[in-house]
Design a protein around this motif. Structure first.
Motif, short mmCIF file in Angstrom:
data_model
loop_
_atom_site.label_atom_id
_atom_site.label_comp_id
_atom_site.label_asym_id
_atom_site.label_seq_id
_atom_site.Cartn_x
_atom_site.Cartn_y
_atom_site.Cartn_z
N ARG A 137 0.90 -1.78 0.64
CA ARG A 137 0.07 -0.09 -0.31
C ARG A 137 0.58 1.35 -0.12
NH1 ARG A 137 -3.71 3.03 -1.52
NH2 ARG A 137 -4.43 5.11 -0.23
N ALA A 138 1.77 1.52 0.83
CA ALA A 138 3.07 3.00 0.87
C ALA A 138 3.09 2.99 -0.60
CB ALA A 138 3.68 1.81 2.05
N ALA A 139 4.35 2.15 -0.79
CA ALA A 139 4.41 1.41 -2.14
C ALA A 139 3.73 1.90 -3.90
CB ALA A 139 5.24 0.81 -3.07
N GLU A 140 2.34 2.26 -3.62
CA GLU A 140 1.34 3.08 -4.23
C GLU A 140 0.91 4.21 -4.01
OE1 GLU A 140 -2.20 0.13 -3.66
OE2 GLU A 140 -0.98 -1.34 -4.54
N VAL A 141 1.34 4.75 -2.48
CA VAL A 141 1.05 5.80 -2.56
C VAL A 141 2.37 6.78 -3.34
CG1 VAL A 141 0.69 7.40 -0.85
CG2 VAL A 141 -0.93 5.56 -0.42
N VAL A 142 3.66 5.94 -3.15
CA VAL A 142 3.96 6.86 -2.65
C VAL A 142 4.26 7.47 -4.45
CG1 VAL A 142 6.83 6.95 -3.01
CG2 VAL A 142 5.71 6.78 -1.14
N GLU A 143 4.30 5.60 -5.33
CA GLU A 143 4.35 6.06 -6.30
C GLU A 143 3.10 6.63 -7.68
OE1 GLU A 143 3.72 2.76 -10.50
OE2 GLU A 143 3.36 2.47 -8.45
N GLU A 144 1.80 7.18 -6.38
CA GLU A 144 1.05 8.14 -7.32
C GLU A 144 1.51 9.19 -7.36
OE1 GLU A 144 -2.52 10.34 -6.95
OE2 GLU A 144 -1.36 10.19 -5.26
N LEU A 145 2.10 9.86 -5.62
CA LEU A 145 2.53 11.05 -5.67
C LEU A 145 3.37 11.28 -6.53
CD1 LEU A 145 2.09 10.78 -1.68
CD2 LEU A 145 0.04 12.33 -3.12
N GLN A 146 4.86 11.00 -6.03
CA GLN A 146 5.34 10.99 -6.86
C GLN A 146 4.75 11.17 -8.01
OE1 GLN A 146 7.92 7.26 -6.69
NE2 GLN A 146 8.95 8.88 -5.18
N GLY A 147 4.41 10.25 -9.08
CA GLY A 147 3.59 11.23 -10.52
C GLY A 147 3.06 11.74 -10.39
N ARG A 148 1.99 12.73 -9.53
CA ARG A 148 1.64 14.03 -9.56
C ARG A 148 2.63 15.34 -9.88
NH1 ARG A 148 -2.49 13.76 -4.94
NH2 ARG A 148 -2.68 15.89 -5.49
N VAL A 149 3.99 14.67 -8.81
CA VAL A 149 5.40 15.86 -8.89
C VAL A 149 5.71 15.58 -10.33
CG1 VAL A 149 7.30 16.50 -7.44
CG2 VAL A 149 5.36 15.45 -5.90
N GLU A 150 6.35 14.90 -10.90
CA GLU A 150 6.99 14.05 -11.49
C GLU A 150 6.10 15.46 -13.09
OE1 GLU A 150 9.80 14.50 -12.06
OE2 GLU A 150 10.42 13.77 -9.86
N ALA A 151 4.58 15.27 -12.70
CA ALA A 151 4.13 15.63 -13.84
C ALA A 151 4.15 17.70 -13.80
CB ALA A 151 2.57 15.24 -13.92
N VAL A 152 4.27 18.12 -12.48
CA VAL A 152 4.06 19.14 -12.25
C VAL A 152 5.77 19.74 -12.76
CG1 VAL A 152 4.21 21.26 -10.94
CG2 VAL A 152 2.55 19.70 -10.86
N ARG A 153 6.74 19.30 -12.79
CA ARG A 153 8.06 19.24 -12.89
C ARG A 153 8.04 19.74 -14.16
NH1 ARG A 153 11.02 15.86 -8.50
NH2 ARG A 153 11.23 17.22 -6.78
#
Length: 338
Positions: free
Chosen positions: A192-208
């Motif tokens: 579950r933690a890996a899924e949450v981190v992946e989702e949040l990181q993806g959103r950050v990378e999209a902004v960058r």
């Protein structure tokens, strides 16, 4: 050729869509967490805590201090493992949280600062807080003191920068990913933690990826203070929020977390955008009014142009909502460019 920056409307659509995705993911996490927890109540795991390896058993009565701590637990689907939370009055209402339903399921233990008595009375088996934000030698509640009481503790990795001896240091967003992964290990919900981190990181990378080219806009974060302003150095989430959106914190050269500076240094930096951290009794509107009237700041480019962005307190401290704050700030910058 420079990449065309998406419009503010496009960014806002992306923000709305990501929030829906997050909500849908959370809706299905309870069963998954329950499955991962099954048969693991006696299991233990070794996890880093401010530079030392600590062995944890799976907590059943966690106590969270402030929304950053509670949000991390709720994002991991651990509501059933939370006995309660401590929420000082400066924090915005929990009803405004994306996890308002989770807050409603657990007890609010106090609206004051964290102390040992609250934790003991709650029969806590884990306390989640930051160093000098919850845990405090002056107030007699530290990981070492809790160890003597048989109560486990977890410190936000970002706050380890101020821990005695500076044992661990990470960029604020990296520290958030580490916290979610470490809490996932403690509660035995690593998937579950890996899924949450992946989702949040993806959103950050999209902004960058969508950040504008060219010289980054200089940004000043105003927390509080009239004689001297309190602001964000390089070691707190707003620094990563500002940089990830393609702008520049004018005090990113300060190797500090939250810190005082001089009005003269603010004026010299000539910020074109002012971020207002919104919390406590002094409303953001009052802070903006002060900056518009003060001789120290009324001539600043960002003040003259009325370029104020209000950042919610819980989007500026270590927790999943910092990514919401990033997306909103990026959309704001898009609006300035339109």
């Amino acid at each position: 050729m420079p990449t065309k920056t998406p419009s503010a409307a496009a960014r806002r659509t992306a923000v709305s869509g990501s929030a829906v995705v997050m909500a849908l993911a959370l809706a299905g996490c309870g069963a998954e967490v329950a499955e991962q927890d099954e048969g693991k109540s006696d299991a233990s795991s070794s996890v880093q805590r401010c530079g030392e390896s600590v062995t944890y058993t799976v907590p059943e009565r966690a106590v969270a201090y402030e929304a950053g701590s509670a949000d991390k637990l709720f994002a991991l689907g651990l509501t059933d493992h939370v006995a309660g939370y401590v929420m000082p009055p400066a924090n915005p209402p929990v009803e405004e949280s994306p996890w308002a339903a989770d807050y409603a399921e657990v007890e609010m233990l106090s609206d004051d600062l964290l102390n040992k008595e609250i934790v003991v009375e709650a029969r806590a088996d884990l306390v989640v807080a930051g160093w000098n934000s919850g845990f405090s030698e002056q107030r007699g509640i530290t990981p070492e003191i809790l160890d003597t009481l048989g109560i486990q503790s977890f410190l936000h990795t970002e706050s380890c920068f101020n821990y005695p001896g500076h044992p661990e240091r990470m960029a604020p967003f990296d520290a958030l990913w580490a916290d979610l992964e470490r809490l996932g290990a403690i509660f035995q919900v690593e998937e579950r933690a890996a899924e949450v981190v992946e989702e949040l990181q993806g959103r950050v990378e999209a902004v960058r990826a969508a950040a504008p080219d060219g010289d980054p806009l200089p940004v000043f974060l105003y927390d509080s203070g009239t004689d001297q302003p309190f602001t964000a150095g390089s070691q707190v989430p707003p620094n990563d929020i500002i940089a990830s959106a393609g702008a520049r914190n004018v005090f990113d050269d300060l190797d500090e977390r939250w810190t005082q500076v001089s009005w003269e240094s603010v004026a010299e930096a000539e910020p074109e955008v002012v971020v207002i951290l919104d919390y406590g009794d002094l409303a953001a509107e009052k802070k903006i009014e002060f900056l518009k009237e003060s001789p120290h700041t009324r001539e600043l480019p960002g003040v003259q142009q009325d370029n104020f962005f209000v950042l919610d307190y819980n989007e500026g401290i270590s927790g999943p909502r910092t990514v919401d704050g990033l997306e909103k700030f990026a959309a704001y910058l898009d609006g300035l460019a339109d």
